[in-house]
Scaffold this motif. Structure first.
Motif, mmCIF file in Angstrom:
data_model
loop_
_atom_site.group_PDB
_atom_site.id
_atom_site.type_symbol
_atom_site.label_atom_id
_atom_site.label_comp_id
_atom_site.label_asym_id
_atom_site.label_seq_id
_atom_site.Cartn_x
_atom_site.Cartn_y
_atom_site.Cartn_z
ATOM 1 N N SER A 56 0.975 -1.206 0.081
ATOM 2 C CA SER A 56 0.184 -0.029 -0.013
ATOM 3 C C SER A 56 0.925 1.117 -0.088
ATOM 4 C CB SER A 56 -0.574 0.210 1.296
ATOM 5 O OG SER A 56 -1.875 -1.131 1.401
ATOM 6 N N ASP A 180 -6.015 -0.829 -4.494
ATOM 7 C CA ASP A 180 -5.752 -1.541 -3.287
ATOM 8 C C ASP A 180 -5.777 -2.660 -2.933
ATOM 9 O OD1 ASP A 180 -3.390 -2.348 -1.011
ATOM 10 O OD2 ASP A 180 -3.895 0.415 -1.113
ATOM 11 N N GLU A 181 -6.021 -4.473 -2.811
ATOM 12 C CA GLU A 181 -7.138 -4.548 -2.182
ATOM 13 C C GLU A 181 -8.411 -4.698 -2.871
ATOM 14 O OE1 GLU A 181 -5.302 -7.034 0.158
ATOM 15 O OE2 GLU A 181 -4.080 -6.591 0.775
HETATM 16 MG MG LIG Z 1 -2.171 -2.762 2.151
#
Ligand SMILES: [Mg+2]
Ligand SMILES: Nc1ncnc2c1ncn2[C@@H]1O[C@H](COP(=O)(O)OP(=O)(O)OP(=O)(O)O)[C@@H](O)[C@H]1O
Length: 334
Positions: A56, A180-181
């Motif tokens: 991240s 991000d995910e």
């Molecule tokens: Mg992360």
């Protein structure tokens, strides 16, 4: 597909950790510690690695939500690493982010229409009626329909909320989206719907994705190339198919061997790692992975750094006696 959109060179993000009465910087958390990576226009680069390895931080730094400590971020040829707020304004249109938890990134006090109008208002695009049409079109495009506009984000399911997050990210027709995910918090069936939506949008809009996940199985579905991070560093990069067929780094092998298989009787050689992930605050010297690798080496060898080597076209690996099983034959051939 050969034009470079993003070229990150030796990027470092070291967070200062302060303590004591005068809040002096006592240590640094080396969240990203010398990562290089490039993205071609229209491709999806999947980024995997355990929790805390810096995925991240890398994504947010590329968007300049976090200030890099060192290194270069070339976007469409210009190094934006040192850009100020004013210089970043046009870049903000072109580089967007989709987060894991849309509930956190969507303002609960605003209707969906207000949320999706915001990017147009910030960038001074269109009058009220033009914005209305754009928002309706966006909601259709992500499969929610115009009737969603008057509701609040908490009235939707997790998958639908992620569609709102995606609608907001594509509103200004960006070139790069850092995901991000985006599906990590969703049920498996909803995961594939969102992945399909992202792939359709990519095809229609020529988008480039940096797709972050800790789950290699998800990354496998969507990525053209895959990068594996370990403790702030990239340890292996290759084409998606190549990395599953011919993983070289012991860490990549361990991640692949941890993917559950549908057939419980299938032969599986699970690569087991030793110990826990070390902290990026006090990373061990030399090769950070050596003390966890199933290949045991002396502390003297572990404390020497590995080399990041292109072993075949486009396939990069951190070469070290503890990271690669047949290190000697690679060393002899290079
Ligand atoms: Mg992360
Ligand atoms: N603002 C900050 N200040 C200090 N340390 C930070 C900050 N943000 C992140 N870190 C640290 O940097 C390291 C990398 O964090 P990051 O969130 O990038 O990891 P990640 O790979 O995204 O993990 P996850 O899979 O859990 O999301 C962690 O050790 C984290 O504690």
């Amino acid at each position: 597909m050969s034009e470079k959109l993003l070229d990150v060179k030796d990027l470092k993000v070291h967070f200062p950790l302060r303590s004591g009465l005068f809040s002096r910087t006592v240590k640094h958390c080396k969240a990203v510690d010398g990562v290089s990576l490039s993205l071609k226009k229209g491709e999806t680069f999947g980024l995997v690695g355990e929790s805390g390895c810096g995925k991240s931080t890398l994504g947010k730094t590329i968007c300049r939500l976090i200030q890099p400590t060192a290194g270069e971020i070339h976007f469409q040829g210009a190094n934006i690493a040192g850009y100020d707020r004013k210089q970043m304004r046009p870049i903000r249109r072109d580089v967007q982010m989709v987060f894991q938890d849309p509930a956190e990134s969507l303002n609960a006090r605003h209707t969906v229409r207000e949320i999706l109008e915001e990017p147009f208002i910030i960038h001074g695009i269109g009058d009220a009626s033009a914005r209305r049409k754009k928002v309706d079109a966006l909601l259709d495009r992500v499969g929610l329909g115009k009737q969603a506009a008057g509701k609040y984000s908490f009235e939707f399911s997790g998958g639908q909320r992620q569609r709102i997050g995606i609608a907001r990210a594509i509103a200004l027709e960006p070139k790069l989206i850092i995901c991000d995910e985006p599906v990590s918090a969703l049920d498996v069936s909803v995961q594939s719907q969102i992945l399909n939506l992202l792939m359709e949008l990519q095809k229609d809009m020529g988008l480039t994705y940096l797709f972050i996940a800790h789950d290699l199985a998800v990354v496998k579905v969507i990525s053209d190339r895959i990068g594996v991070m370990y403790l702030g560093k990239m340890v292996e990069v290759a084409d998606g198919a190549e990395i599953f067929k011919n993983p070289i780094h012991e860490y990549t092998k361990a991640l692949i061997s941890a993917i559950p298989v549908p057939n419980p009787r299938a032969e599986k050689n699970r690569v087991m790692l030793r110990g826990d992930v070390p902290s990026p605050i006090d990373p061990p010297p030399g090769c950070a992975f050596a003390r966890r690798s199933p290949i045991k080496v002396s502390e003297e060898i572990a404390s020497q750094p590995g080399d990041y080597v292109e072993v075949s076209p486009g396939h990069w690996v951190e070469m070290h006696p503890a990271t690669v099983a047949d290190y000697d034959s690679y060393a002899a051939s290079s």
